[in-house]
Design an enzyme around this catalytic site. Structure first.
Site, PDB file in Angstrom:
ATOM      1  CB  SER A   1     -15.349 -45.935  75.445  1.00 63.01           C
ATOM      2  OG  SER A   1     -15.077 -46.863  76.482  1.00 63.01           O
TER       3      SER A   1
ATOM      4  CB  SER B   1     -17.289 -47.986  78.436  1.00 63.70           C
ATOM      5  OG  SER B   1     -17.090 -46.622  78.210  1.00 63.70           O
TER       6      SER B   1
ATOM      7  CE  LYS C   1     -13.033 -49.769  75.494  1.00 66.17           C
ATOM      8  NZ  LYS C   1     -13.753 -49.309  76.710  1.00 66.17           N
TER       9      LYS C   1
HETATM   10  N1  GLN Z   1     -18.877 -42.181  78.820  1.00 65.02           N
HETATM   11  C1  GLN Z   1     -18.178 -42.197  80.062  1.00 65.02           C
HETATM   12  C2  GLN Z   1     -16.933 -41.366  79.948  1.00 65.02           C
HETATM   13  O1  GLN Z   1     -16.741 -40.799  78.962  1.00 65.02           O
HETATM   14  C3  GLN Z   1     -17.861 -43.594  80.474  1.00 65.02           C
HETATM   15  C4  GLN Z   1     -16.824 -44.203  79.641  1.00 65.02           C
HETATM   16  C5  GLN Z   1     -16.354 -45.513  80.140  1.00 65.02           C
HETATM   17  O2  GLN Z   1     -17.073 -46.227  80.835  1.00 65.02           O
HETATM   18  N2  GLN Z   1     -15.113 -45.831  79.814  1.00 65.02           N
HETATM   19  O3  GLN Z   1     -16.147 -41.265  80.835  1.00 65.02           O
END
Ligand code: GLN
Length: 493
Positions: free
Chosen positions: A162, A186, A87
């Site tokens: 994400s 994410s 990532k």
């Molecule tokens: N969707 C969540 C956020 O926007 C979690 C994202 C993540 O785990 N990085 O914060």
């Protein structure tokens, strides 16, 4: 060569390389070919590292050749020649690290994240950096400054986020495994949307050194693979104490494969009633219930439990994560980090660098977090959220007095359409209701496919475990995967 090398498991790749059925270079080229064929439709990558990957594959082949000649095949590193994607929120030395943002410009990372370095030391080849929501803030990859990733099962839909690029890359067989990060879901949510296995380990199990900070008390690094057995292999390599991360746990890393095939007879699986609320897609409810039945048939004991503070997880997370983010993202100021903009005064330079560099969701989080931390509001928001976080953690401690793992959905819906939550941040935040609690409590969670909905989209199930008992999660998923075929289904590309 007749077999399609992108269809092999990591274990089959290891065996094939050692038996001389194909070379590391051939294995890499098969994956690069697939990436080039599909990338225009999927857009899983921000950066491809073809040149360095080819050079590493050649070195790996030379190493294989020497080991064969000197009869030392058993000395070869475990992941020799296995291509892996990372990532783009995690650093790899000498590769661009964008975090899905414009603010970093062409920043080239000067070091490799500890967990990735451990994979590289074990022989893995980094093939490229995958797409992510900007600074991991989002559930769809749509906030990436590089444009969204598309779900391999239906390219009009999001892959989740994400870590959507990593999930899509594994689902599309561009790589056998990819690394992601999970602050509120994410890894697990995109794994569910893309029909692959994704693990968020316990907080502190894997070093965060080299993982660009979002919410430091919540961030975890983990992987996407097609099976639990491959997930266990990678975690065994990535996990463990790191002196560069003071929150990494000083606990031995178990051999995750040991006992993994023992089955679930006698395992106590808790099903929390708060996770089967109105508003979740009915096919998700019925599919999860069917998967739980499978566990009952395999000998597990199913126990209804309660995690009473679940409904507070979302507001608590959306105070704590933005608060930590507002502090962590202060460094992108054009002085310490960030592509400097403006020729005006110093203050103008800060405004321009941050104003032009960050996208709207990141700005929203910074404003939210700064507000929650500001004098006069700190106790009412951040302080209060921390107290409720403790209650959520205690819910888990109490539940784990009677059960070994907790089974529940990963997401309230299957993959939604690109643009569907366009102007509605709250609708996007609601995607995370079932994944946020594990981060707040620091417990491990694993997501894996257990069915398809009527649109032929994967449905994921989540198992959460006691802190530092990832081996129980692997054992439970392995039991499911050796008795069912959902993890073998793949997108029709
Ligand atoms: N969707 C969540 C956020 O926007 C979690 C994202 C993540 O785990 N990085 O914060």
């Amino acid at each position: 060569m007749s077999t399609d090398l992108t269809r092999l498991s990591i274990f089959e790749m290891q065996a094939g390389l050692r038996a001389g059925a194909f070379s590391c270079s051939e294995l890499l080229e098969a994956h690069l070919l697939r990436i080039h064929a599909l990338e225009p439709r999927i857009h899983a990558f921000i950066t491809l590292a073809e040149e360095s990957a080819r050079a590493e594959a050649q070195k790996a082949d030379a190493r294989l050749g020497e080991a064969r000649k000197s009869d030392q095949m058993d000395q070869l590193p475990t992941l020799l020649g296995i291509p892996i994607a990372v990532k783009d929120l995690i650093t790899v030395k000498d590769m661009r690290c964008s975090c899905g943002s414009n603010v970093l410009g062409e920043w080239i990372a000067p070091f490799t994240a500890t967990a990735v370095q451990r994979l590289v030391d074990a022989g893995a080849i980094i093939i490229g950096k995958t797409n992510t929501d900007e600074f991991a803030m989002g559930s769809s990859t749509e906030t990436s400054a590089f444009g969204p990733t598309f779900n391999p099962w239906d390219t009009s839909r999001v892959p989740g986020g994400s870590s959507g690029g990593s999930a899509a890359a594994v689902a599309a067989r561009m790589v056998p495994a990819a690394i992601g990060s999970d602050t509120g879901g994410s890894i697990r949510q995109p794994a569910a949307f893309c029909g692959v296995t994704g693990i968020k380990p316990s907080y502190g199990r894997v070093s965060r050194y080299g993982l660009v900070a979002y919410g430091s008390s919540l961030d975890s690094m983990g992987s996407f693979t097609r099976t639990a057995a491959e997930s266990a292999l990678l975690l065994g390599i990535m996990a463990g104490l790191d002196k560069m991360d003071s929150t990494s746990a000083d606990r031995p890393v178990p051999n995750y494969h040991k006992g993994m095939s023992e089955g679930v007879r006698g395992l106590r699986i808790g099903v929390p009633r708060e996770y089967f609320i109105d508003g979740i897609q009915s096919e998700i409810k019925t599919t999860i219930k069917a998967a739980i039945e499978t566990y009952r048939e395999l000998g597990a004991e199913i126990v209804e439990i309660s995690l009473p503070h679940t409904k507070y997880a979302l507001p608590v997370y959306y105070l704590i994560a933005p608060a930590e983010a507002s502090a962590n993202l202060a460094r992108y100021d054009g002085v310490r980090f960030g592509a400097r903009q403006s020729t005006g005064s110093m203050v103008e330079m800060f405004f321009d660098t941050r104003g032009q560099g960050f996208g709207p969701e990141v700005k929203r989080r910074i404003m939210l977090g700064t507000y929650a931390l500001s004098a006069g509001y700190y106790d009412a928001y951040y302080g209060q959220a921390q107290k409720v976080r403790t209650l959520i953690k205690q819910d888990f401690e109490k539940a784990f007095e009677t059960v070994d793992v907790i089974a529940c959905p990963v997401t309230p819906t299957t993959a939604f359409k690109i643009g569907e939550h366009g102007d509605d941040p709250l609708a996007m935040y609601l995607e995370d209701v079932f994944t946020l609690p594990a981060n707040l409590a620091g417990v491990p969670g694993i997501a894996y496919p257990v069915g398809l909905d009527s649109n032929n989209l994967p449905i994921g199930m989540q198992l959460m475990g006691k802190p530092f008992q990832e081996e129980t999660l692997f054992r439970a998923v392995q039991a499911y995967q050796s008795n069912t075929k959902f993890h073998l289904q793949s997108a029709n590309l």
